[in-house]
Design a protein around this motif. Sequence first.
Motif, PDB file in Angstrom:
ATOM      1  N   GLY A 205      82.313  86.180  13.939  1.00 13.46           N
ATOM      2  CA  GLY A 205      83.750  85.998  13.952  1.00 13.46           C
ATOM      3  C   GLY A 205      84.486  87.316  13.799  1.00 13.46           C
ATOM      4  O   GLY A 205      83.965  88.291  13.253  1.00 13.46           O
ATOM      5  N   ALA A 206      85.732  87.341  14.291  1.00 10.98           N
ATOM      6  CA  ALA A 206      86.576  88.523  14.140  1.00 10.98           C
ATOM      7  C   ALA A 206      87.000  88.667  12.684  1.00 10.98           C
ATOM      8  O   ALA A 206      87.321  87.684  12.013  1.00 10.98           O
ATOM      9  CB  ALA A 206      87.797  88.411  15.039  1.00 10.98           C
ATOM     10  N   LEU A 207      87.006  89.903  12.188  1.00 11.57           N
ATOM     11  CA  LEU A 207      87.431  90.149  10.823  1.00 11.57           C
ATOM     12  C   LEU A 207      88.929  89.896  10.704  1.00 11.57           C
ATOM     13  O   LEU A 207      89.699  90.157  11.621  1.00 11.57           O
ATOM     14  CB  LEU A 207      87.090  91.575  10.404  1.00 11.57           C
ATOM     15  N   MET A 208      89.334  89.413   9.540  1.00 10.17           N
ATOM     16  CA  MET A 208      90.705  88.966   9.356  1.00 10.17           C
ATOM     17  C   MET A 208      91.677  90.115   9.104  1.00 10.17           C
ATOM     18  O   MET A 208      92.786  90.123   9.629  1.00 10.17           O
ATOM     19  CB  MET A 208      90.747  87.973   8.176  1.00 10.17           C
TER      20      MET A 208
ATOM     21  N   VAL B 262      77.237  94.195  -3.507  1.00  9.57           N
ATOM     22  CA  VAL B 262      77.653  93.300  -2.432  1.00  9.57           C
ATOM     23  C   VAL B 262      78.872  93.897  -1.744  1.00  9.57           C
ATOM     24  O   VAL B 262      79.552  94.768  -2.284  1.00  9.57           O
ATOM     25  CB  VAL B 262      77.997  91.887  -2.954  1.00  9.57           C
ATOM     26  N   MET B 263      79.128  93.409  -0.554  1.00 12.23           N
ATOM     27  CA  MET B 263      80.337  93.753   0.183  1.00 12.23           C
ATOM     28  C   MET B 263      80.919  92.456   0.725  1.00 12.23           C
ATOM     29  O   MET B 263      80.173  91.530   1.065  1.00 12.23           O
ATOM     30  CB  MET B 263      80.033  94.720   1.334  1.00 12.23           C
ATOM     31  N   THR B 264      82.241  92.353   0.777  1.00 15.47           N
ATOM     32  CA  THR B 264      82.855  91.139   1.310  1.00 15.47           C
ATOM     33  C   THR B 264      83.809  91.473   2.445  1.00 15.47           C
ATOM     34  O   THR B 264      84.447  92.523   2.464  1.00 15.47           O
ATOM     35  CB  THR B 264      83.624  90.364   0.227  1.00 15.47           C
ATOM     36  N   LYS B 265      83.885  90.561   3.392  1.00 16.27           N
ATOM     37  CA  LYS B 265      84.852  90.603   4.480  1.00 16.27           C
ATOM     38  C   LYS B 265      85.469  89.215   4.612  1.00 16.27           C
ATOM     39  O   LYS B 265      84.901  88.224   4.145  1.00 16.27           O
ATOM     40  CB  LYS B 265      84.178  91.001   5.800  1.00 16.27           C
TER      41      LYS B 265
ATOM     42  N   LEU C  60      82.019  90.361  12.413  1.00 21.53           N
ATOM     43  CA  LEU C  60      80.984  90.245  11.388  1.00 21.53           C
ATOM     44  C   LEU C  60      79.723  90.996  11.781  1.00 21.53           C
ATOM     45  O   LEU C  60      79.071  91.623  10.944  1.00 21.53           O
ATOM     46  CB  LEU C  60      80.650  88.770  11.142  1.00 21.53           C
ATOM     47  N   SER C  61      79.384  90.934  13.050  1.00 19.45           N
ATOM     48  CA  SER C  61      78.145  91.568  13.507  1.00 19.45           C
ATOM     49  C   SER C  61      78.194  93.082  13.384  1.00 19.45           C
ATOM     50  O   SER C  61      77.151  93.748  13.404  1.00 19.45           O
ATOM     51  CB  SER C  61      77.858  91.177  14.954  1.00 19.45           C
ATOM     52  N   ASP C  62      79.398  93.647  13.247  1.00 20.48           N
ATOM     53  CA  ASP C  62      79.525  95.100  13.118  1.00 20.48           C
ATOM     54  C   ASP C  62      79.159  95.602  11.722  1.00 20.48           C
ATOM     55  O   ASP C  62      78.924  96.799  11.538  1.00 20.48           O
ATOM     56  CB  ASP C  62      80.967  95.543  13.431  1.00 20.48           C
TER      57      ASP C  62
ATOM     58  N   ALA D  76      88.018  82.391   5.090  1.00 17.38           N
ATOM     59  CA  ALA D  76      86.668  82.301   4.526  1.00 17.38           C
ATOM     60  C   ALA D  76      86.218  83.691   4.104  1.00 17.38           C
ATOM     61  O   ALA D  76      86.480  84.683   4.787  1.00 17.38           O
ATOM     62  CB  ALA D  76      85.687  81.716   5.530  1.00 17.38           C
ATOM     63  N   THR D  77      85.574  83.754   2.961  1.00 12.99           N
ATOM     64  CA  THR D  77      85.000  85.002   2.465  1.00 12.99           C
ATOM     65  C   THR D  77      83.528  85.062   2.857  1.00 12.99           C
ATOM     66  O   THR D  77      82.785  84.105   2.626  1.00 12.99           O
ATOM     67  CB  THR D  77      85.116  85.091   0.935  1.00 12.99           C
ATOM     68  N   VAL D  78      83.130  86.176   3.429  1.00 13.15           N
ATOM     69  CA  VAL D  78      81.734  86.389   3.809  1.00 13.15           C
ATOM     70  C   VAL D  78      81.176  87.494   2.924  1.00 13.15           C
ATOM     71  O   VAL D  78      81.706  88.609   2.888  1.00 13.15           O
ATOM     72  CB  VAL D  78      81.609  86.782   5.290  1.00 13.15           C
TER      73      VAL D  78
END
Length: 446
Positions: free
Chosen positions: A127-130, A425-428, A136-138, A312-314
């Motif tokens: 998905g595109a980052l908000m 951790v890292m979140t997007k 996400l794949s980046d 949504a938090t990833v």
Amino acid sequence: MASPAFRIGTGAGFSSDRLEPAVDLVKRGTLDVLVLECLGERTVAFAHRDRMADPRRGYNSLLERRMRALLPACRAAGTTLISNMGAANPRAAAERTLAIARELGLTGLKIAYIEGDDLTATGPRDGALMDEPGRLSDVGMPIVGMNAYLGVDAILPALRAGADVVIGGRLADPSMYLAPLMHRFGWAETDLALLGAGSLVGHLMECGMQITGGYFADPGVKDVSDLANCGYPIAEVSADGSAVITKLPDTGGCVTIATVKEQLLYEVHDPAAYLTPDVTADFSGVNIEAMGPDRIQVSKASGRTRPERLKATVGFDAGFHAEAGVSYAGPAAIERGRFACDIVRQRLAQTHGITKDVRVDLIGASSLFATARDYPADTQDVRVHVALRTADRSVAETMLWEVESLLCCGPAGGGGFRGAITAAVMTKSILVNRAQVRPRQTVLVA
């Protein structure tokens, strides 16, 4: 005849908030509802890592201590407890709460848990980052968890089932306050102005003591008395959505127009369009008025149609974070500290090839912003601090080894080495379709 004010208290504004003032608030605050907001974006990511290591974990580590102290007080006061302490494992959190209730003899207590926010297995992987360019794949790191923000539609069924305790995972902060207001006053999902007003109450209350003087205090600029004994806030909410923010009268801290204004704007990008799962809240016309000491009334919030999609938090596994330090004191402490910093940088780069995601600071002279250039001549106490993020634990261990070696291999007078390696951790954030999120509620009875 006007409905009496509905009293909501906050008993936590983040995962490690204080407990004793929450117990005091329940015992003396005549509350209808107590909300414990305990879940940040990184907090839920760490909870997923905990659950991966042990399926029985993944909820707030302070849940047991909080429940043992609060459940008897809430039962005695007739106060409903709502919390997102379930984090990545609401079911396990509810089952542990059930066991505690039985141990305490609180028979008949209804404990509801809410699931459906966890999209780790089903959510989008590209998905595109908000809030930033990219997808996400980046990110290039393993996903450990993905959670959508749930709103009142997930919480209301539990309240209608008569739950005494409601435990969720990624329940949106203001929604935990709005849901009981809708339940009490009969507000409909189409009453957008009232939903905006209730979301204002939630937003003001969700950070706990930030609205009663905590994080606000700045000695000499914004003085707050007895902050060590600061009280949690209470919202006295009327059926029209207006509310008075206050606290117990003999607790420390303060509730003023200034504390309310600061919290009103806290983490709000657009006051006219504050996005929640329930409503696009409009705080731009809010009226704030002092009604007496530590009594501030807020009114005239509004709202428009809720967003079409949910945030949504990833969470990503970012490897390890390592920190290490050595202190230098006495005459020429700065010179010796700077010399030690130079040695560490040289050793890490030339001997071990560690040049990425590493930072070396001299705390007391150039820490935090790393911008200090002219150091006070009388400074006699500084600390070398080295921080590193890496996917390879052996690299983190090497950094700690190099810093500790300064005790004999560095300049004179070094001491007090401390080092630690912790999970990182890292979140997007992304947006997901509402159809992908199906909340469900389960009620357990002690």
